[in-house]
Design a protein around this motif. Structure first.
Motif, PDB file in Angstrom:
ATOM      1  N   SER A  85       0.783  -1.188  -0.023  1.00 53.99           N
ATOM      2  CA  SER A  85      -0.047  -0.137   0.023  1.00 53.99           C
ATOM      3  C   SER A  85       0.957   1.304   0.079  1.00 53.99           C
ATOM      4  N   TYR A 122       2.675   1.959  -3.567  1.00 46.43           N
ATOM      5  CA  TYR A 122       1.505   2.268  -4.342  1.00 46.43           C
ATOM      6  C   TYR A 122       1.055   3.582  -4.214  1.00 46.43           C
ATOM      7  N   THR A 153       5.646  -0.657  -8.266  1.00 54.90           N
ATOM      8  CA  THR A 153       4.523  -1.153  -7.518  1.00 54.90           C
ATOM      9  C   THR A 153       4.274  -2.615  -7.791  1.00 54.90           C
ATOM     10  N   LEU A 183      -2.170  -2.346  -5.169  1.00 58.96           N
ATOM     11  CA  LEU A 183      -2.747  -1.749  -4.206  1.00 58.96           C
ATOM     12  C   LEU A 183      -3.847  -2.803  -3.896  1.00 58.96           C
ATOM     13  N   SER A 227      -6.431  -2.446  -6.973  1.00 57.33           N
ATOM     14  CA  SER A 227      -6.041  -1.793  -8.161  1.00 57.33           C
ATOM     15  C   SER A 227      -6.294  -2.924  -9.233  1.00 57.33           C
TER      16      SER A 227
END
Length: 457
Positions: free
Chosen positions: A382, A385, A397, A400, A404
């Motif tokens: 988290s 991201y 990344t 999420l 995501s």
């Protein structure tokens, strides 16, 4: 023998009143230990064994009443707030997919089925008995290791990322970084009570997963895995789960720390573009490759609290084609305002805070070793991201969690979070603990003028 039977009958009668069957073993042991202690006390007072046993039982009270009272306190503890937050995050991810499906960057493949499957995986993991991991911790570690090694030679490299394709299904090997910390935690669980030898084996056991992540390659996955593994090992040493001298344990812990530092420095030495990436992070205009970072920062600076933000003139007045998989928050903030960004960030902050609260309350080795790596990976995913979507991402990344794009990451995170909440629900009844470490005797020893060969040493 007769007194033991009476005590066991009493504990069985108590447990019959307790509906949570998984708690029976622990409660029965506590009751029996207390009755044996009380009986032994009366024996020292000169009572006969049978009379001492009856007095201890009478002092404990009516088994039916005791069982009913224990039933009120011994029951699963569903963490409704964390369950609700998980469901909200999955729904937010589904809503984000639907909204972005109408954007210019969309691949037009919105479906509600990933949300449904994620919910099923989450609740299946939540209600499964996570203690099964403790029965075969080494098997779990080596199974994940075998799968990851087998996937390497048959994977395909696309845009710098390794993917495994099978029957129309694609899996990014970088997502192994979500599973490796839990697998390593189970190896560490199996090595507890083994003293310095256990610490040494845990240090060695952490290496294969790190090498695999470097081969994929996934530097982000390697960093996340290494930080989690080091945290788990340090926690186990600090709590004395290996036994032996803590000072010796801390000194041994410095070896994997030094190894991590050396590997990280080597990566920067042989991959100069990573140093350039650090330079671009602080000054995007210094290099053409800083275009994307500058673009993200410009879009975020043009965002308003509520509503659609402005697009800087250099982008022609329209939103550039950003990969929506990695920059969901950037697009949402630009289109709908900072209120969306703040709301999603608060959801993750709340989940993380309450998650760490329950992780810190774990009393068993297994409960902590299962829940801590899952939550750490969730939090680090988290943070990376969110930082990247603000234009300050040093590492690539992964996802999420639950929000995501990416079905594989969604399903893995949903399953892992379900396991973690299962720990919070039933972890209180686990009584694994650790045994006092006893140093092995030497194979050869000399005492009183005699050479001793210890075949069990």
């Amino acid at each position: 023998m007769q007194s033991s039977n009476e005590i066991k009958k009493y504990s069985a009668a108590v447990c019959e009143q307790i509906r949570w069957k998984k708690a029976h073993a622990g409660i029965a042991k506590e009751i029996e230990d207390h009755l044996y202690d009380q009986r032994d006390y009366y024996l020292t007072e000169g009572e006969e064994e049978e009379a001492a046993t009856q007095k201890a039982i009478l002092q404990m009270g009516d088994p039916i009443h005791v069982g009913i009272e224990l039933d009120k306190t011994h029951k699963p503890k569903p963490q409704w707030l964390l369950i609700l937050l998980t469901i909200i995050l999955i729904l937010v991810g589904t809503g984000v997919s639907y909204v972005l499906d109408g954007s210019e960057a969309s691949v037009k493949n919105f479906s509600v089925f990933p949300c449904i499957i994620a919910m099923v995986i989450f609740f299946a993991a939540y209600f499964l008995d996570f203690t099964a991991l403790a029965k075969y911790p080494k098997a779990f570690y080596f199974s994940i290791l075998f799968l990851s090694v087998a996937a390497l030679p048959v994977s395909s490299n696309i845009n710098g990322r390794s993917f495994f394709f099978f029957a129309g299904f694609s899996f990014s090997l970088s997502y192994f970084a979500l599973l490796f910390p839990l697998a390593y935690a189970m190896f560490l669980y199996a090595m507890r009570n083994k003293g310095p030898r256990g610490i040494l084996l845990c240090g060695i056991g952490s290496v294969p997963y790190g090498i695999i992540l470097l081969l994929i390659p996934s530097i982000t996955g390697f960093v996340l895995y290494a930080l989690t593994a080091l945290t788990l090992l340090f926690t186990a040493i600090r709590k004395g789960w290996f036994g032996g001298s803590k000072r010796q344990g801390y000194l041994m812990f410095l070896v994997p720390v030094a190894l991590f530092v050396i590997i990280t420095m080597t990566i920067f030495a042989f991959q100069p573009y990573r140093i350039l990436r650090l330079k671009v992070l602080f000054n995007p205009s210094s290099d053409p490759r800083g275009y994307q970072i500058a673009m993200i920062r410009d879009l975020m600076s043009g965002a308003v609290l509520i509503g659609k933000g402005t697009v800087p003139n250099q982008y022609g007045g329209s939103l550039p084609g950003i990969f929506h998989t990695d920059y969901v928050l950037t697009i949402l903030t630009h289109n709908y305002g900072w209120i969306v960004f703040i709301g999603i960030a608060l959801l993750f902050a709340a989940f993380s805070v309450f998650g760490f609260y329950h992780v810190c309350r774990q009393r068993s080795v297994l409960g902590l070793m299962v829940s801590l790596p899952i939550l750490m990976i969730f939090v680090m995913q988290s943070v990376l991201y969110i930082a990247s979507n603000l234009g300050y991402g040093l590492l690539s990344t992964l996802s999420l969690p639950l929000v995501s794009y990416g079905k594989t990451a969604l399903f893995l995170n949903a399953g892992l979070i379900g396991i973690m909440l299962s720990v919070f629900r039933t972890g209180d009844i686990i009584q694994d603990g650790f045994q006092p470490y006893t140093k092995r005797g030497s194979f050869f020893s000399y005492a009183d003028g005699k050479l001793i060969i210890n075949l069990k040493g």
